[in-house]
Design a protein around this motif. Structure first.
Motif, PDB file in Angstrom:
ATOM      1  N   PHE A 235     -12.844 -75.225 -68.833  1.00 34.52           N
ATOM      2  CA  PHE A 235     -12.791 -75.111 -67.316  1.00 34.52           C
ATOM      3  C   PHE A 235     -13.792 -74.120 -66.593  1.00 34.52           C
ATOM      4  O   PHE A 235     -14.403 -73.628 -67.488  1.00 34.52           O
ATOM      5  CB  PHE A 235     -11.195 -74.323 -67.058  1.00 34.52           C
ATOM      6  N   ASP A 287      -2.836 -71.694 -66.294  1.00 28.15           N
ATOM      7  CA  ASP A 287      -1.873 -71.994 -67.600  1.00 28.15           C
ATOM      8  C   ASP A 287      -1.911 -70.694 -68.246  1.00 28.15           C
ATOM      9  O   ASP A 287      -2.618 -70.424 -68.892  1.00 28.15           O
ATOM     10  CB  ASP A 287      -2.481 -73.099 -68.551  1.00 28.15           C
ATOM     11  N   ARG A 312      -7.345 -74.287 -64.868  1.00 23.88           N
ATOM     12  CA  ARG A 312      -7.489 -75.882 -64.490  1.00 23.88           C
ATOM     13  C   ARG A 312      -8.749 -76.025 -63.595  1.00 23.88           C
ATOM     14  O   ARG A 312      -8.496 -75.780 -62.563  1.00 23.88           O
ATOM     15  CB  ARG A 312      -6.088 -76.419 -63.962  1.00 23.88           C
TER      16      ARG A 312
END
Length: 319
Positions: A235, A287, A312
């Motif tokens: 990411f 997350d 994300r």
């Protein structure tokens, strides 16, 4: 105050506690007493390798002489490097560096009764906790699971020292018994419960405690390793204050990526348990893989622990 300091220690003795667990007794090189510590404390050990210093943290206890510090290390398979180093590279007389003791898993001073649930090497923080509670004449009990008596580290010590407080569960043998989260139903109001062992066990017991109505502040647990990264994906991160953009590879943590790029983020446990590496989030989805933030803090999406949690797509950090 000792956050970045290190102590030079000598490995005084090594004892095999089971087929896969060794106990290391550490003493100060200069002959002084090592710093005192409270129940549940740990140290970070700095292990020299050709690729750089490897940091690994272990719970501390003392079953021998005052002024010493002891740790127990289970040889993990596969090892991420720490347990393999301790088991195969460390000998009596070796000199290493360790941190001052820190405690992210303290005993609750509000508890009317303490109950410890341990599996495998998860027994280690409870050794110092039980010693502290014994000195304070407070009540506690231990529920400890292992495959067999032979694989149950510290069995003889525990059985002899705390015969009335210890309950053992051996999953192999003639009369196998398994440690069950249903035991949580037996404790009186005001009991605080503590979990330490494999991730699956911690999640099962934590979920059961929540289901049975335990207040969140009555439930305590400690991880020895960060969550599995097998499903991790890369990411991106943009730093709001400088506009700098970073990529976090699947196999690295955000904390490692920040520090690799010269961003000085403080850290300690590296397993999502202490909150030292918390960073503010300005934009993006997270997350959360930590055990530190509350459900409300996670839902707010305004903060994350950089050692274990991941973004994300792209995340904007307010740093």
């Amino acid at each position: 105050m000792h956050r970045n300091a290190a102590i030079e220690i000598r490995v005084k003795s090594i004892k095999k506690e089971s087929a896969t667990i060794k106990r290391f007794t550490l003493q100060a090189v200069n002959g002084a007493e090592l710093p005192p510590f409270s129940g549940g404390s740990h140290i970070t050990t700095y292990l020299p390798k050709s690729s750089g210093t490897m940091e690994r943290s272990y719970s501390v206890f003392n079953l021998s002489k005052p002024g010493f510090i002891e740790i127990a290390v289970r040889l993990a398979e596969p090892s991420t490097g720490g347990s393999e180093y301790w088991h195969h590279n460390v000998s009596e007389g070796d000199v290493l560096k360790v941190s001052y003791p820190k405690n992210h898993f303290p005993l609750s001073f509000q508890a009317k009764h303490h109950v410890f649930y341990a599996a495998g090497i998860g027994i280690t923080p409870f050794l110092s906790m039980m010693a502290e509670l014994t000195a304070k004449k407070q009540s506690f009990e231990l529920h400890y699971a292992a495959k067999s008596k032979e694989q149950c580290a510290f069995f003889d010590f525990l059985n002899q020292t705390y015969p009335r407080q210890c309950h053992f569960y051996f999953s192999e043998g003639e009369n196998p018994q398994r440690l069950s989260s249903n035991l949580l139903l037996d404790h009186r109001v005001g009991t605080h419960v503590y979990f330490c062992g494999p991730e699956k066990m911690i999640q099962e017991f934590s979920s059961a405690a929540k289901c049975y109505g335990y207040p969140a502040f009555n439930v305590h647990y400690e991880r020895f390793a960060p969550p599995s990264k097998k499903d991790s994906v890369p990411f991106g991160v943009t730093l709001k204050q400088s506009g700098k953009h970073l990529e976090v590879p699947a196999e690295s943590s955000l904390l490692d990526a920040l520090r690799l790029n010269g961003i000085d983020v403080p850290y300690s446990c590296r397993v999502g348990g202490c909150g030292t590496c918390e960073v503010k989030v300005a934009e993006g989805k997270i997350d959360h893989n930590d055990l530190f933030l509350t459900d409300e803090q996670r839902s707010s999406n305004q903060t994350m622990l950089s050692c274990v949690s991941r973004g994300r797509g792209n995340v904007v950090l307010d740093i």
